[in-house]
Design a protein around this motif. Structure first.
Motif, PDB file in Angstrom:
ATOM      1  N   ASP A  50      37.837  -9.319  27.264  1.00 25.95           N
ATOM      2  CA  ASP A  50      37.739  -8.038  26.561  1.00 25.95           C
ATOM      3  C   ASP A  50      36.565  -8.160  25.593  1.00 25.95           C
ATOM      4  OD1 ASP A  50      38.210  -5.611  25.300  1.00 25.95           O
ATOM      5  OD2 ASP A  50      39.975  -6.326  24.208  1.00 25.95           O
ATOM      6  N   ASP A  51      35.341  -8.112  26.131  1.00 22.50           N
ATOM      7  CA  ASP A  51      34.170  -8.457  25.336  1.00 22.50           C
ATOM      8  C   ASP A  51      33.862  -7.444  24.236  1.00 22.50           C
ATOM      9  OD1 ASP A  51      33.755  -6.994  27.716  1.00 22.50           O
ATOM     10  OD2 ASP A  51      31.586  -7.191  27.518  1.00 22.50           O
ATOM     11  N   LEU A  52      34.359  -6.204  24.366  1.00 21.32           N
ATOM     12  CA  LEU A  52      34.133  -5.215  23.297  1.00 21.32           C
ATOM     13  C   LEU A  52      35.339  -5.140  22.360  1.00 21.32           C
ATOM     14  CD1 LEU A  52      32.333  -2.296  25.185  1.00 21.32           C
ATOM     15  CD2 LEU A  52      31.333  -4.216  23.952  1.00 21.32           C
ATOM     16  N   HIS A  53      36.265  -6.064  22.529  1.00 19.83           N
ATOM     17  CA  HIS A  53      37.474  -6.145  21.690  1.00 19.83           C
ATOM     18  C   HIS A  53      38.192  -4.810  21.608  1.00 19.83           C
ATOM     19  CE1 HIS A  53      36.110 -10.098  20.725  1.00 19.83           C
ATOM     20  NE2 HIS A  53      34.935  -9.603  20.374  1.00 19.83           N
ATOM     21  N   PHE A  54      38.438  -4.262  22.768  1.00 18.26           N
ATOM     22  CA  PHE A  54      39.128  -2.979  22.820  1.00 18.26           C
ATOM     23  C   PHE A  54      40.626  -3.129  22.567  1.00 18.26           C
ATOM     24  CE2 PHE A  54      41.787  -0.120  25.328  1.00 18.26           C
ATOM     25  CZ  PHE A  54      41.461   1.084  24.737  1.00 18.26           C
ATOM     26  N   PHE A  55      41.248  -4.078  23.268  1.00 14.07           N
ATOM     27  CA  PHE A  55      42.710  -4.182  23.179  1.00 14.07           C
ATOM     28  C   PHE A  55      43.139  -4.685  21.807  1.00 14.07           C
ATOM     29  CE2 PHE A  55      42.275  -4.664  27.895  1.00 14.07           C
ATOM     30  CZ  PHE A  55      42.918  -3.475  28.213  1.00 14.07           C
ATOM     31  N   PRO A  56      44.107  -4.019  21.206  1.00 14.09           N
ATOM     32  CA  PRO A  56      44.577  -4.471  19.894  1.00 14.09           C
ATOM     33  C   PRO A  56      45.307  -5.805  20.010  1.00 14.09           C
ATOM     34  CG  PRO A  56      45.889  -2.618  20.683  1.00 14.09           C
ATOM     35  CD  PRO A  56      44.817  -2.842  21.690  1.00 14.09           C
ATOM     36  N   LYS A  57      45.452  -6.422  18.875  1.00 15.21           N
ATOM     37  CA  LYS A  57      46.146  -7.711  18.847  1.00 15.21           C
ATOM     38  C   LYS A  57      47.660  -7.478  18.828  1.00 15.21           C
ATOM     39  CE  LYS A  57      42.892 -10.930  18.156  1.00 15.21           C
ATOM     40  NZ  LYS A  57      42.798 -12.183  18.909  1.00 15.21           N
ATOM     41  N   TYR A  58      48.335  -8.185  19.690  1.00 16.27           N
ATOM     42  CA  TYR A  58      49.798  -8.185  19.639  1.00 16.27           C
ATOM     43  C   TYR A  58      50.238  -9.617  19.413  1.00 16.27           C
ATOM     44  CZ  TYR A  58      50.272  -3.303  20.965  1.00 16.27           C
ATOM     45  OH  TYR A  58      50.224  -1.938  20.972  1.00 16.27           O
ATOM     46  N   GLU A  59      49.913 -10.094  18.197  1.00 16.89           N
ATOM     47  CA  GLU A  59      50.270 -11.471  17.860  1.00 16.89           C
ATOM     48  C   GLU A  59      51.780 -11.540  17.646  1.00 16.89           C
ATOM     49  OE1 GLU A  59      48.186 -13.939  17.658  1.00 16.89           O
ATOM     50  OE2 GLU A  59      46.194 -13.151  17.146  1.00 16.89           O
ATOM     51  N   ALA A  60      52.388 -12.533  18.300  1.00 17.57           N
ATOM     52  CA  ALA A  60      53.832 -12.699  18.108  1.00 17.57           C
ATOM     53  C   ALA A  60      54.087 -13.327  16.746  1.00 17.57           C
ATOM     54  CB  ALA A  60      54.401 -13.582  19.199  1.00 17.57           C
ATOM     55  N   VAL A  61      55.040 -12.762  15.997  1.00 22.04           N
ATOM     56  CA  VAL A  61      55.426 -13.296  14.692  1.00 22.04           C
ATOM     57  C   VAL A  61      56.940 -13.171  14.584  1.00 22.04           C
ATOM     58  CG1 VAL A  61      53.275 -12.646  13.520  1.00 22.04           C
ATOM     59  CG2 VAL A  61      55.188 -11.019  13.599  1.00 22.04           C
ATOM     60  N   PHE A  62      57.513 -13.757  13.549  1.00 21.02           N
ATOM     61  CA  PHE A  62      58.901 -13.437  13.230  1.00 21.02           C
ATOM     62  C   PHE A  62      58.910 -12.487  12.049  1.00 21.02           C
ATOM     63  CE2 PHE A  62      60.476 -16.628  16.075  1.00 21.02           C
ATOM     64  CZ  PHE A  62      61.695 -16.085  16.449  1.00 21.02           C
ATOM     65  N   LEU A  63      59.628 -11.403  12.211  1.00 19.00           N
ATOM     66  CA  LEU A  63      59.775 -10.421  11.155  1.00 19.00           C
ATOM     67  C   LEU A  63      61.103 -10.744  10.471  1.00 19.00           C
ATOM     68  CD1 LEU A  63      58.765  -7.727   9.918  1.00 19.00           C
ATOM     69  CD2 LEU A  63      59.814  -6.541  11.827  1.00 19.00           C
ATOM     70  N   PHE A  64      61.089 -10.837   9.134  1.00 19.70           N
ATOM     71  CA  PHE A  64      62.339 -11.201   8.465  1.00 19.70           C
ATOM     72  C   PHE A  64      62.517 -10.403   7.182  1.00 19.70           C
ATOM     73  CE2 PHE A  64      59.037 -14.307   7.383  1.00 19.70           C
ATOM     74  CZ  PHE A  64      58.971 -14.166   6.004  1.00 19.70           C
ATOM     75  N   ARG A  65      63.738 -10.430   6.689  1.00 15.92           N
ATOM     76  CA  ARG A  65      64.016  -9.773   5.414  1.00 15.92           C
ATOM     77  C   ARG A  65      63.595 -10.703   4.294  1.00 15.92           C
ATOM     78  NH1 ARG A  65      69.180  -7.890   3.889  1.00 15.92           N
ATOM     79  NH2 ARG A  65      70.150  -9.780   4.681  1.00 15.92           N
ATOM     80  N   LEU A  66      62.921 -10.146   3.285  1.00 16.08           N
ATOM     81  CA  LEU A  66      62.457 -10.995   2.183  1.00 16.08           C
ATOM     82  C   LEU A  66      63.635 -11.594   1.420  1.00 16.08           C
ATOM     83  CD1 LEU A  66      59.413  -8.957   0.838  1.00 16.08           C
ATOM     84  CD2 LEU A  66      59.388 -11.135   2.071  1.00 16.08           C
ATOM     85  N   SER A  67      64.803 -10.944   1.545  1.00 15.45           N
ATOM     86  CA  SER A  67      65.963 -11.466   0.828  1.00 15.45           C
ATOM     87  C   SER A  67      66.641 -12.622   1.563  1.00 15.45           C
ATOM     88  CB  SER A  67      66.977 -10.341   0.610  1.00 15.45           C
ATOM     89  OG  SER A  67      67.334  -9.791   1.853  1.00 15.45           O
ATOM     90  N   MET A  68      66.111 -12.966   2.725  1.00 19.36           N
ATOM     91  CA  MET A  68      66.697 -14.081   3.478  1.00 19.36           C
ATOM     92  C   MET A  68      66.463 -15.382   2.701  1.00 19.36           C
ATOM     93  SD  MET A  68      66.107 -14.984   7.508  1.00 19.36           S
ATOM     94  CE  MET A  68      64.492 -15.734   7.410  1.00 19.36           C
ATOM     95  N   ALA A  69      67.392 -16.319   2.872  1.00 19.78           N
ATOM     96  CA  ALA A  69      67.289 -17.590   2.140  1.00 19.78           C
ATOM     97  C   ALA A  69      65.926 -18.251   2.355  1.00 19.78           C
ATOM     98  CB  ALA A  69      68.400 -18.528   2.597  1.00 19.78           C
ATOM     99  N   ALA A  70      65.359 -18.746   1.282  1.00 23.00           N
ATOM    100  CA  ALA A  70      64.029 -19.366   1.343  1.00 23.00           C
ATOM    101  C   ALA A  70      64.002 -20.500   2.356  1.00 23.00           C
ATOM    102  CB  ALA A  70      63.631 -19.880  -0.046  1.00 23.00           C
ATOM    103  N   ARG A  71      65.106 -21.224   2.446  1.00 17.63           N
ATOM    104  CA  ARG A  71      65.183 -22.341   3.402  1.00 17.63           C
ATOM    105  C   ARG A  71      65.020 -21.838   4.823  1.00 17.63           C
ATOM    106  NH1 ARG A  71      69.693 -26.099   4.126  1.00 17.63           N
ATOM    107  NH2 ARG A  71      70.967 -24.221   4.027  1.00 17.63           N
ATOM    108  N   ALA A  72      65.642 -20.688   5.091  1.00 18.85           N
ATOM    109  CA  ALA A  72      65.580 -20.132   6.433  1.00 18.85           C
ATOM    110  C   ALA A  72      64.161 -19.655   6.741  1.00 18.85           C
ATOM    111  CB  ALA A  72      66.564 -18.975   6.570  1.00 18.85           C
ATOM    112  N   ILE A  73      63.532 -19.020   5.731  1.00 16.92           N
ATOM    113  CA  ILE A  73      62.151 -18.568   5.929  1.00 16.92           C
ATOM    114  C   ILE A  73      61.271 -19.780   6.231  1.00 16.92           C
ATOM    115  CG2 ILE A  73      60.153 -17.496   4.804  1.00 16.92           C
ATOM    116  CD1 ILE A  73      62.100 -15.728   3.246  1.00 16.92           C
ATOM    117  N   ALA A  74      61.484 -20.829   5.457  1.00 12.54           N
ATOM    118  CA  ALA A  74      60.678 -22.034   5.647  1.00 12.54           C
ATOM    119  C   ALA A  74      60.864 -22.586   7.060  1.00 12.54           C
ATOM    120  CB  ALA A  74      61.054 -23.081   4.606  1.00 12.54           C
TER     121      ALA A  74
END
Lengths: 221, 517
Positions: B237-261
């Motif tokens: 995709d030399d003109l960088h047309f397609f958007p990025k669909y980077e896989a991530v984990f979406l989480f609640r900020l209130s989740m335990a810090a240990r779990a986020i880590a």
């Protein structure tokens, strides 16, 4: 209508004889004029009470197919809460009166013959001992033999009960057979009232003679 | 059968978009979270991972569960809960703590911004909504154009721009790609592509068409195992047309810090090749836990231990689906009957009101069932819930009952109606003792029609997470697993037949004998 007598409404098709009957029982509302029952005008408030004083039988019987003959006859009595015992006796009495076999009472209308259905219909109309019995061509759909038998039975019943009857037919012979008084109608109006002799020999209008002559061939008077 | 999963992520995003694009302020309205998503079973303090209904999401959910468990944090994985909207709402409402998502989807569907937001921009915007994301897991699951390797080499095509000088090439694109904002039309514009021969074709059929040369170019997904299996090349995709669909984990900020880590421990550990491998394994074995073990096995053999995958038994699942299905169809049918018969009585009297009633029921019936569901979702009381499904089914079941009641009553001969009047029966008694019994056959046949329609249509309820036998059907479609589809389709068909049969029996009880002679 004269009490205890049979009045026959006769006239050609569409002359308004059935309409008059339907007006009496208030299936249709009069555009003008009024209808009195027992000296009191019939109003929407007392209409159902008046209707219960009137028996009504139509050509096809008007029996409800989902109810047995017995249930058809007893429907109104049960609706107004008549004592069971009273209605049972009355039913038996009516069955004898109309010569309807008691063992056929649990049958549904579709399991009965045309003549039997009309007998049930008559029983239903007479159940509450009405002041007035309206019959709208009750025998019109029956074959001649059954018709003759029923005519005879009906006349007997009317006499025995001293019933006030209004009978609609287009058959002059039938009218003569039943009538204490004949009312000849045409185009919505009463042309002449009287006995068959009045109509025959003292016609009020040429239409009367025409109507009677049209049914010649029957031995009249 | 082992078709790869990533198109499913597309489809899932597409469903989400379908719902969202029609529903402005969806999230404002839908602030409550449906009760059915609340986990009634286990430990309140454990971390709950959700996943969407497609292979890759299942696998990522299993990986997250495993890494949390390994970190000593009790966790559970609620598999295949639905599409973006359902997962996001569940996250916001606290029914789940985290789920795998793609940056492009977050940007377009959750933030409703354009899909070219950077990961940091996405993170900043999410923070205001009380959510966070990990850094990308390492793979980008986006659209790509693919060709047969041999043909690409012969024509000297490496990049999408190279297609410009080959106007004769035939394109076979998925229907969705043809319509998407990041699909064919803007792509053609950006690259100024001259090809005229472009057909819409099913994704898996497209691979066959590509293999036999019917088409030369098709759309695919970058973690699609078919690309490798079929010896295809992805055009750059030399003109960088397609958007990025980077896989991530979406989480609640209130989740335990240990779990986020713990979840952040997954950042950058999954490249495309590895994800393709895991997806292929999951599709092959139908065991997502096993596929996720592969991830850990590769990385840390010492930590590997026998994994106990305790799935719900099939009879248990079937019972759950069927009961829910009957609940959906039954409750909605009950409502349809309670409302439909009085409406039918009104309609039978004709006049303006009667016409309005019949017209309304008729219009509701013309709305495609899926659209009816989508239309109800934004309404305050409804949202993504069982009651929405029941309401939609109720509206759907209304017309047959209203119409059959009205016709049944109108078909009663005038002489019989007049007889009832002439007898002196009160209007109520006429209705109950004469008219309704006489119309019972017609009314019952309307109810039967509604019931059978409802059994069928109730399968769509799974689209808004209401469960029922549609659940395996929709999952099967998403996973491209025919056996799973049949697990729902066959019981649904049997159920419809049973219902029909029960109604035939009911005829004998409800319709008076005198009418059956």
């Amino acid at each position: 209508m004269e009490s205890g007598k049979t009045t026959v409404l006769i006239g050609p098709s569409g002359c308004g004889k059935s309409t008059l009957l339907r007006l009496i029982i208030r299936l249709i509302e009069p555009d003008s004029g009024s209808i009195e029952f027992d000296g009191k005008p019939v109003t929407p408030d007392n209409i159902n009470a008046s209707r219960r004083q009137i028996g009504y039988v139509i050509q096809e019987g008007g029996l409800f197919p989902h109810l047995t003959a017995r249930a058809n006859v007893l429907l109104m009595a049960r609706h107004i809460g008549k004592p069971e015992e009273e209605t049972r006796d009355r039913l038996q009495e009516l069955a004898e009166l109309t010569r309807f076999p008691q063992n056929l009472l649990p049958r549904y209308p579709l399991e009965l013959s045309g003549g039997q259905r009309q007998r049930v219909s008559l029983m239903r109309a007479l159940m509450l001992s009405p002041e007035l019995l309206l019959l709208d061509e009750p025998l019109g759909a029956l074959d001649p033999l059954v018709r003759a038998a029923l005519q005879k039975d009906l006349k007997e019943i009317f006499t025995r009960l001293g019933q006030t009857v209004v009978f609609v037919t287009h058959d002059l012979a039938e009218a003569i057979y039943f009538a204490d008084e004949i009312v000849l109608m045409n185009e919505g109006r009463i042309v002449q009232k009287g006995t068959i002799a009045d109509l025959r020999f003292r016609p009020a209008h040429s239409f009367v003679s025409d109507f009677i002559n049209a049914q010649r061939g029957i031995a009249i008077v | 059968m082992a078709r790869l999963s990533n198109q499913e992520s597309r489809r899932s995003r597409h469903y989400g978009r379908f719902l969202v694009s029609r529903i402005p302020n969806f999230f404002l309205i839908l602030s409550w979270v449906p009760a059915f998503l609340i986990n009634s079973s286990s430990a309140a303090e454990s971390v709950v991972i959700g996943s969407k209904k497609f292979t890759e999401s299942y696998v990522l959910g299993e990986i997250a569960k495993r890494i949390l468990t390994d970190a000593g944090i009790p966790s559970e994985h609620r598999q295949g809960m639905g599409g973006t909207i359902i997962l996001w709402e569940a996250l916001r409402g606290g029914q789940i703590d985290a789920y795998p998502e793609y940056t492009g989807t977050i940007a377009t569907e959750i933030l409703k911004s354009n899909s070219n937001m950077s990961v940091d921009q996405v993170r900043d915007s999410l923070e205001k909504l009380g959510a966070g994301i990990t850094a990308p897991l390492g793979f980008n699951n986006t659209y790509a154009l693919v060709m047969r390797r041999s043909e690409a080499q012969r024509l000297g095509i490496r990049r999408i721009s190279d297609l410009r000088i080959h106007p004769e090439l035939k394109f076979g694109l998925t229907h969705e790609f043809l319509e998407r904002q990041d699909g064919w039309n803007p792509l053609r514009e950006r690259y100024d592509l001259p090809q005229q021969s472009v057909i819409g074709i099913d994704h898996s059929l497209g691979y066959s068409a590509l293999a036999n040369g019917s088409i030369a170019v098709k759309d695919a997904y970058s973690t699609d195992a078919k690309v490798e299996q079929n010896d295809l090349v992805v055009l750059e995709d030399d003109l960088h047309f397609f958007p990025k669909y980077e896989a991530v984990f979406l989480f609640r900020l209130s989740m335990a810090a240990r779990a986020i880590a713990a979840l952040r421990g997954l950042e950058g550990t999954l490249d495309e090749k590895r994800m393709i491998g895991l997806n292929a394994e999951a599709e092959r074995t139908k065991d997502y836990a096993k596929a996720s073990d592969l991830y850990f096995g590769d990385r840390d053999v010492a930590a590997r231990r026998p994994h106990q995958y305790i799935g719900e038994s099939f009879p248990h699942k079937l019972t759950r689906w069927t009961l829910r299905h009957l609940q959906l169809a039954g409750l909605s049918l009950l409502l349809s009957v309670i409302v439909g018969i009085p409406f039918g009585i009104v309609a039978s009297r004709g006049g303006a009101v009667g016409h309005v009633v019949l017209g309304f029921a008729g219009i509701v019936q013309t709305i495609p069932s899926l659209a009816l569901l989508a239309l109800l979702v934004p309404l305050p009381f409804f949202g993504i819930s069982v009651r929405t499904a029941i309401a939609a089914l109720f509206l759907y079941g209304l017309l047959p009952i209203v119409r059959s009641t009205a016709t049944g009553l109108q078909d009663i001969p005038r002489s019989l109606r007049e007889s009832a009047v002439a007898l002196g029966l009160s209007p109520t008694a006429r209705l109950w003792e004469v008219y309704l019994p006489m119309a019972s056959r017609s009314i019952l046949s309307g109810i039967k029609t509604s019931a059978v329609i409802n059994i069928g249509t109730a399968t769509l309820a799974a689209l808004i997470g209401a469960g029922g036998l549609g659940e395996p059907i929709i999952s099967g479609l998403d996973l491209n697993d025919h056996v799973t589809i049949l697990e729902g389709a066959i019981p649904a068909a049997v159920l419809a037949l049973l219902v029909q049969w029960c109604f035939d029996l009911l005829d004998r009880v409800v319709i008076p004998k005198g009418l059956r002679l």
